[in-house]
Design an enzyme around this catalytic site. Sequence first.
Site, PDB file in Angstrom:
ATOM      1  N   HIS A 146       0.805  -1.221   0.000  1.00 21.18           N
ATOM      2  CA  HIS A 146       0.000   0.000   0.000  1.00 21.18           C
ATOM      3  C   HIS A 146       0.840   1.273   0.000  1.00 21.18           C
ATOM      4  O   HIS A 146       0.295   2.368  -0.119  1.00 21.18           O
ATOM      5  CB  HIS A 146      -0.936   0.000   1.215  1.00 21.18           C
ATOM      6  CG  HIS A 146      -2.020  -1.004   1.104  1.00 21.18           C
ATOM      7  ND1 HIS A 146      -3.315  -0.692   0.740  1.00 21.18           N
ATOM      8  CD2 HIS A 146      -2.016  -2.352   1.283  1.00 21.18           C
ATOM      9  CE1 HIS A 146      -4.053  -1.777   0.716  1.00 21.18           C
ATOM     10  NE2 HIS A 146      -3.281  -2.809   1.042  1.00 21.18           N
ATOM     11  N   ASP A 355       3.312   9.373  -1.341  1.00 19.45           N
ATOM     12  CA  ASP A 355       2.197   8.571  -0.842  1.00 19.45           C
ATOM     13  C   ASP A 355       1.898   7.453  -1.822  1.00 19.45           C
ATOM     14  O   ASP A 355       1.921   7.676  -3.045  1.00 19.45           O
ATOM     15  CB  ASP A 355       0.942   9.440  -0.687  1.00 19.45           C
ATOM     16  CG  ASP A 355       0.192   9.169   0.604  1.00 19.45           C
ATOM     17  OD1 ASP A 355       0.389   8.085   1.182  1.00 19.45           O
ATOM     18  OD2 ASP A 355      -0.588  10.036   1.033  1.00 19.45           O
TER      19      ASP A 355
END
Length: 452
Positions: A146, A355
Amino acid sequence: MPKARGAAGAQGGLAGALNAALKERDGLWFGWSGEEIDEHTGEISTQTTDGVTTATIDLSKRDVDGYYNGYANATLWPLFHFRLDLAKYERETGKGYERVNERFADCVAPLIEDDDVVWVHDYHLIPLGERLRSHGIDNRIGFFLHIPWPATRLFVSLPFHERLARTMLHYDLIGFQTQEWLESFVHYCIHELRAEVDEDSGRITLDGRTTTARAYPIGIDYEHFSQLGDTGEARQAQQRLMSSTRRRVAMIGVDRLDYSKGLPERLDGISRFFDQHPEKARELVFIQIAPPSREDVESYQKIRAELEQKAGQINGERSEVDLVPVRYVNRGYSHAELFGFFRAAKIGLVTPLRDGMNLVAKEYIAAQDPEDPGVLILSRFAGAADQLADAVLVNPHSPDDISHAIATALAMPLAERKARYEKMIRTVRDDDVQSWTAGFLHDLSVAAKDLH
C-alpha cells in the site's frame, strides 16, 4: 466458493477497504491485535461478525519494539517514502521483524484450508508468504503493497535488501498502487537480482519460480461513502463547519500525523500565501485535522512539535481578536463527520511528500456538491495524482507552488470547477474498492492457476 484468508499489517483505512470483500467470501482476517503481553504465547483470539472471522494474536513488548516500532516503522516506512535520512538500520529490529513474521506464519498456517486464497497486505508482512511456503502452504497467495516501492538506489541501502526482496517472489501475485512503484520493483529485480522479467505479462522468474507483478490503484468504497452524506451526522458536521467559519472560505487537510504527509511543508506554503496575500487572512481559514499515530516513534514526536510551532507562528502573526487563519486539530473524526467537513470546504489541500495512493483525495472529491464543487489541490507525488490529473497539482516541497495553487483555487470560476470535478468523480466512482478487489483476486486466481 473458496474462503478468503486475509493477513494485514495495519488497521484503519485498510480494514475498511477489505471488509466488504471478506464479507462476500466468508473470509478470515488475521493479524496483530494491537495489544502487548509480557511473553509471546501464540494464543489466537477469534470472533465472527457479519460473516467475517477475525483472528488475532498479542505480541510481547520486545516484539512490538523490534517489529512494529522498530523495523516496520523506523526502517521500512521512511525508506519506502524516500526519507533515507530518517531510516534507522538496527540489526536487532531486523531480527524482530523476521521473528514476528515467523510467529504469524506459525499461528495462521493451521487456519488455512486447502482451497483458501491468502491475501497478505503491506510492508509489515513482506516475508509472510515465504514463511507460509516453508510451512507447506501451497495455496494461492497474493501480496499488496500500500506504500511506494523505493528507487533501486535507495532500496539497496537497506542491509540484507536482497533477502527481503527474494521473499516477495514467493507470492503468486504482487500488487502495487501505481505503475511507477511497479517499475521501481521490476528495475530492482532485473539489475540486482538478475531475474528474468517479461514486462508485457508482468512475470518475474528467479531460481525456477515465477511471480506476477502488476499495478492495482486502490479506490474508496464510493457507494458507502456517498450514502454518509444523507446522515444527520454528516449534515450536522457540514453545518458546524460552515457556521463557525462565518462566511470565510474553508480549506481542509486530513492526514495522519506523519512526516510523509508533508504537513510542515504545507504550513510553510500557507504562510507564504498569507505573506503574499495578507488581506486573505480574513477571507480564508485552513483546518488541519491530524490524528496522532505511532507516538512511540521519535520522529513522530518531533513532527507534532514542529506542526504546533508552525501553526502557532502563523496564527500569532495573522490572528485578529475574532478569528484565527489556521485551526490545527490533533484528533480523529468519523467518516460521516469527515464527509460533512469535506462538503463544507471549498478547497481540499492534499500535499504528501510521497504517498502510495492517498484516499483522502478521493474522499474529498466524492463528498463535493456536483452543482458547486470545491477544488482539490493535490501533490504530484501522491499515487492518486495519476488518476486525478484534473486536480491542481503541486510540488509539495515548494511554498511558492502551494501558495500559487491556493490563489488559483480561490479564483477558479464555477464552470472550470465543475469541468474538473466531473472528470475526477468518474474515476473515483468507477475505480472503487470493489473493482480493485475483484481485479486483484481475479488475477491472483489466473496467476496461481498458470504457475502451480
